[in-house]
Scaffold this motif. Sequence first.
Motif, PDB file in Angstrom:
ATOM      1  N   GLY A  46       8.642  40.374  60.741  1.00 18.01           N
ATOM      2  CA  GLY A  46       9.762  41.172  61.217  1.00 18.01           C
ATOM      3  C   GLY A  46      10.638  41.713  60.115  1.00 18.01           C
ATOM      4  N   ARG A  47      10.874  40.908  59.054  1.00 20.93           N
ATOM      5  CA  ARG A  47      11.736  41.392  57.972  1.00 20.93           C
ATOM      6  C   ARG A  47      11.106  41.079  56.619  1.00 20.93           C
ATOM      7  NH1 ARG A  47      17.004  41.410  56.753  1.00 20.93           N
ATOM      8  NH2 ARG A  47      16.819  43.669  56.743  1.00 20.93           N
ATOM      9  N   LYS A  48       9.845  41.388  56.468  1.00 22.30           N
ATOM     10  CA  LYS A  48       9.145  41.108  55.217  1.00 22.30           C
ATOM     11  C   LYS A  48       9.677  41.989  54.093  1.00 22.30           C
ATOM     12  CE  LYS A  48       4.858  39.619  57.451  1.00 22.30           C
ATOM     13  NZ  LYS A  48       3.404  39.846  57.597  1.00 22.30           N
ATOM     14  N   TRP A  49       9.814  41.365  52.931  1.00 21.80           N
ATOM     15  CA  TRP A  49      10.295  42.078  51.744  1.00 21.80           C
ATOM     16  C   TRP A  49       9.747  41.358  50.519  1.00 21.80           C
ATOM     17  CZ3 TRP A  49      14.197  40.743  47.911  1.00 21.80           C
ATOM     18  CH2 TRP A  49      14.600  41.823  47.096  1.00 21.80           C
ATOM     19  N   TYR A  50       8.686  41.911  49.940  1.00 22.39           N
ATOM     20  CA  TYR A  50       8.087  41.242  48.778  1.00 22.39           C
ATOM     21  C   TYR A  50       7.197  42.221  48.022  1.00 22.39           C
ATOM     22  CZ  TYR A  50       3.977  40.802  51.866  1.00 22.39           C
ATOM     23  OH  TYR A  50       2.930  41.053  52.703  1.00 22.39           O
ATOM     24  N   CYS A  51       6.853  41.832  46.793  1.00 23.61           N
ATOM     25  CA  CYS A  51       5.907  42.586  45.971  1.00 23.61           C
ATOM     26  C   CYS A  51       5.350  41.636  44.924  1.00 23.61           C
ATOM     27  CB  CYS A  51       6.578  43.782  45.297  1.00 23.61           C
ATOM     28  SG  CYS A  51       5.469  44.766  44.282  1.00 23.61           S
ATOM     29  N   SER A  52       4.070  41.324  45.042  1.00 26.89           N
ATOM     30  CA  SER A  52       3.435  40.434  44.074  1.00 26.89           C
ATOM     31  C   SER A  52       2.283  41.121  43.345  1.00 26.89           C
ATOM     32  CB  SER A  52       2.929  39.163  44.765  1.00 26.89           C
ATOM     33  OG  SER A  52       1.993  39.479  45.777  1.00 26.89           O
ATOM     34  N   SER A  53       1.797  42.237  43.890  1.00 23.68           N
ATOM     35  CA  SER A  53       0.722  42.993  43.252  1.00 23.68           C
ATOM     36  C   SER A  53       0.686  44.388  43.871  1.00 23.68           C
ATOM     37  CB  SER A  53      -0.631  42.302  43.436  1.00 23.68           C
ATOM     38  OG  SER A  53      -1.033  42.377  44.795  1.00 23.68           O
ATOM     39  N   GLN A  54      -0.148  45.261  43.313  1.00 23.73           N
ATOM     40  CA  GLN A  54      -0.244  46.611  43.862  1.00 23.73           C
ATOM     41  C   GLN A  54      -0.837  46.619  45.263  1.00 23.73           C
ATOM     42  OE1 GLN A  54      -2.247  49.177  41.046  1.00 23.73           O
ATOM     43  NE2 GLN A  54      -0.293  49.745  40.135  1.00 23.73           N
ATOM     44  N   SER A  55      -1.578  45.584  45.594  1.00 27.01           N
ATOM     45  CA  SER A  55      -2.188  45.523  46.922  1.00 27.01           C
ATOM     46  C   SER A  55      -1.446  44.588  47.867  1.00 27.01           C
ATOM     47  CB  SER A  55      -3.652  45.079  46.814  1.00 27.01           C
ATOM     48  OG  SER A  55      -3.741  43.796  46.226  1.00 27.01           O
ATOM     49  N   SER A  56      -0.454  43.885  47.363  1.00 29.96           N
ATOM     50  CA  SER A  56       0.304  42.952  48.193  1.00 29.96           C
ATOM     51  C   SER A  56       1.794  43.232  48.030  1.00 29.96           C
ATOM     52  CB  SER A  56      -0.020  41.501  47.804  1.00 29.96           C
ATOM     53  OG  SER A  56       0.674  40.596  48.628  1.00 29.96           O
ATOM     54  N   ASN A  57       2.317  44.139  48.856  1.00 26.14           N
ATOM     55  CA  ASN A  57       3.722  44.504  48.815  1.00 26.14           C
ATOM     56  C   ASN A  57       4.103  45.134  50.149  1.00 26.14           C
ATOM     57  OD1 ASN A  57       3.534  47.644  48.525  1.00 26.14           O
ATOM     58  ND2 ASN A  57       2.100  46.824  47.000  1.00 26.14           N
ATOM     59  N   THR A  58       5.392  45.261  50.374  1.00 28.52           N
ATOM     60  CA  THR A  58       5.873  45.872  51.610  1.00 28.52           C
ATOM     61  C   THR A  58       6.577  47.188  51.293  1.00 28.52           C
ATOM     62  OG1 THR A  58       7.983  44.697  51.491  1.00 28.52           O
ATOM     63  CG2 THR A  58       6.180  43.619  52.684  1.00 28.52           C
ATOM     64  N   SER A  59       6.545  48.103  52.249  1.00 27.86           N
ATOM     65  CA  SER A  59       7.213  49.390  52.041  1.00 27.86           C
ATOM     66  C   SER A  59       8.724  49.217  51.938  1.00 27.86           C
ATOM     67  CB  SER A  59       6.872  50.354  53.181  1.00 27.86           C
ATOM     68  OG  SER A  59       7.319  49.848  54.429  1.00 27.86           O
ATOM     69  N   SER A  60       9.255  48.129  52.510  1.00 30.62           N
ATOM     70  CA  SER A  60      10.683  47.853  52.376  1.00 30.62           C
ATOM     71  C   SER A  60      11.055  47.541  50.935  1.00 30.62           C
ATOM     72  CB  SER A  60      11.088  46.678  53.277  1.00 30.62           C
ATOM     73  OG  SER A  60      10.313  45.528  52.976  1.00 30.62           O
ATOM     74  N   TRP A  61      10.072  47.155  50.123  1.00 35.76           N
ATOM     75  CA  TRP A  61      10.295  46.885  48.689  1.00 35.76           C
ATOM     76  C   TRP A  61      10.058  48.135  47.853  1.00 35.76           C
ATOM     77  CZ3 TRP A  61      10.999  41.918  46.136  1.00 35.76           C
ATOM     78  CH2 TRP A  61      10.927  41.983  44.729  1.00 35.76           C
ATOM     79  N   THR A  62       9.062  48.930  48.196  1.00 36.60           N
ATOM     80  CA  THR A  62       8.594  49.993  47.292  1.00 36.60           C
ATOM     81  C   THR A  62       8.973  51.416  47.702  1.00 36.60           C
ATOM     82  OG1 THR A  62       6.471  50.117  48.459  1.00 36.60           O
ATOM     83  CG2 THR A  62       6.606  48.605  46.577  1.00 36.60           C
ATOM     84  N   VAL A  63       9.421  51.640  48.932  1.00 38.35           N
ATOM     85  CA  VAL A  63       9.692  52.999  49.418  1.00 38.35           C
ATOM     86  C   VAL A  63      11.193  53.201  49.602  1.00 38.35           C
ATOM     87  CG1 VAL A  63       9.263  54.677  51.247  1.00 38.35           C
ATOM     88  CG2 VAL A  63       7.437  53.109  50.537  1.00 38.35           C
ATOM     89  N   VAL A  64      11.707  54.285  49.043  1.00 40.67           N
ATOM     90  CA  VAL A  64      13.153  54.547  49.004  1.00 40.67           C
ATOM     91  C   VAL A  64      13.804  54.459  50.382  1.00 40.67           C
ATOM     92  CG1 VAL A  64      14.895  56.315  48.494  1.00 40.67           C
ATOM     93  CG2 VAL A  64      12.996  55.923  46.901  1.00 40.67           C
ATOM     94  N   GLY A  65      13.341  55.274  51.320  1.00 39.88           N
ATOM     95  CA  GLY A  65      13.956  55.291  52.643  1.00 39.88           C
ATOM     96  C   GLY A  65      13.773  53.998  53.402  1.00 39.88           C
ATOM     97  N   ASN A  66      12.618  53.378  53.246  1.00 46.50           N
ATOM     98  CA  ASN A  66      12.352  52.127  53.947  1.00 46.50           C
ATOM     99  C   ASN A  66      13.244  50.994  53.443  1.00 46.50           C
ATOM    100  OD1 ASN A  66      10.305  53.834  54.773  1.00 46.50           O
ATOM    101  ND2 ASN A  66       8.776  52.224  54.888  1.00 46.50           N
ATOM    102  N   PHE A  67      13.523  50.990  52.141  1.00 48.95           N
ATOM    103  CA  PHE A  67      14.422  49.972  51.591  1.00 48.95           C
ATOM    104  C   PHE A  67      15.802  50.102  52.206  1.00 48.95           C
ATOM    105  CE2 PHE A  67      17.765  48.868  48.538  1.00 48.95           C
ATOM    106  CZ  PHE A  67      17.479  47.535  48.299  1.00 48.95           C
TER     107      PHE A  67
END
Length: 387
Positions: free
Chosen positions: A268-289
Amino acid sequence: MSMKRTIVGLLIILLMTSTAFAGNVYPTKNTDQKEIEKITNSFFTEKEQTFLSNSHFNIAKYSNPVDAEKIKKESSVKLFEYEKKIRNDNISDISNEKLEHTINSITITGDKAIAKCYEYYEYTYKNDPIRSSRGTEYQITLIKRNNKWEILEINTNNELENLLAQTEDTSRKYIFDLEEEPTEEADFYEKTNVTKGTTHAYNRARAAQYALDYSSSSSGTGEYNSNFPSFTWDCQNFASQCVWYGLGGINEPNAISNKNKPMITATGRKWYCSSQSSNTSSWTVVGNFRNYVVSESEGEEGIYGIRYAVGKAEKAQKGDIIQIRDSSGTWHHSYVINNVTGTYGSRTISNLYVCAHTTNRKNENLSILLGGDTANFRLIRINGTRY
């Protein structure tokens, strides 16, 4: 003897022909390479001189009249003129400038060529002990006509180009990413139902120091935190890293790969980034953050904070996130505030210093980036996280 002489003669002719053929091919390519280097170096040298002297840059010297007129209308050239004007408007506060470039590669394919270059600009702003700097990647496309190389197109990775691009495309706007009314701290806390998990405060100084430590204007990703993956457009990944560290993130490979808190893996509220294949858009995308942060109103796990109305910088603080939008209205880039001046409650963009990735920026004053434009940025306040 006659037969031997004939064979020897044929061998000599073949050898001479082969040598002549080789002489026609390889020196031509070397000549093209040198000519492209000369044109590209001349282009940057003149561009840099006109930037520092606030004089006219004549692109027509490097292209034919038709292409020159087209290039003048491109966002990269408009951005150059825009940055030159802002520098000139602030010249009394700028000192010890350093502006240089490098050619990283030249690829020739038939009568077309691409030169990939990097331009580095460093300066002192208002006697700040921390030098301000930015680095921009350039891709120069050239074409050979009538045995002469000319510049055909200029592209950069400078995010501010998108502010100046002429487009009516609105298809890239984020859903729910609309202009918002002001939200103040008191309003936020009255509306937030703190019911799940324990709150953990946001250490602004820690986030700001991370921004300085892992930003620079040098070419490539050499100053990036190697414990994290990097992306072609790395701005929000970097901003999230700063927030993560300010929330108590442990800067060690195992902690990151294991997605330790303050990363959030709850459904529901995932927010993480550990690799290029394991991350959430809430971490990497401007609007989603932005949507992730401001949608936290039910006391769920994860980051909570405040979003302010577009153009409002009065209450900006270290560690806050600044986002800007392009000419189509899409919020496409994030900066991290590494320092502020002035009084809380009455700050303007001239009181804010930011760091970013892609384009690489370190300690640049926001007014040097945006001029007097307050219609294309928004402030996101991080207050803490809950888990």
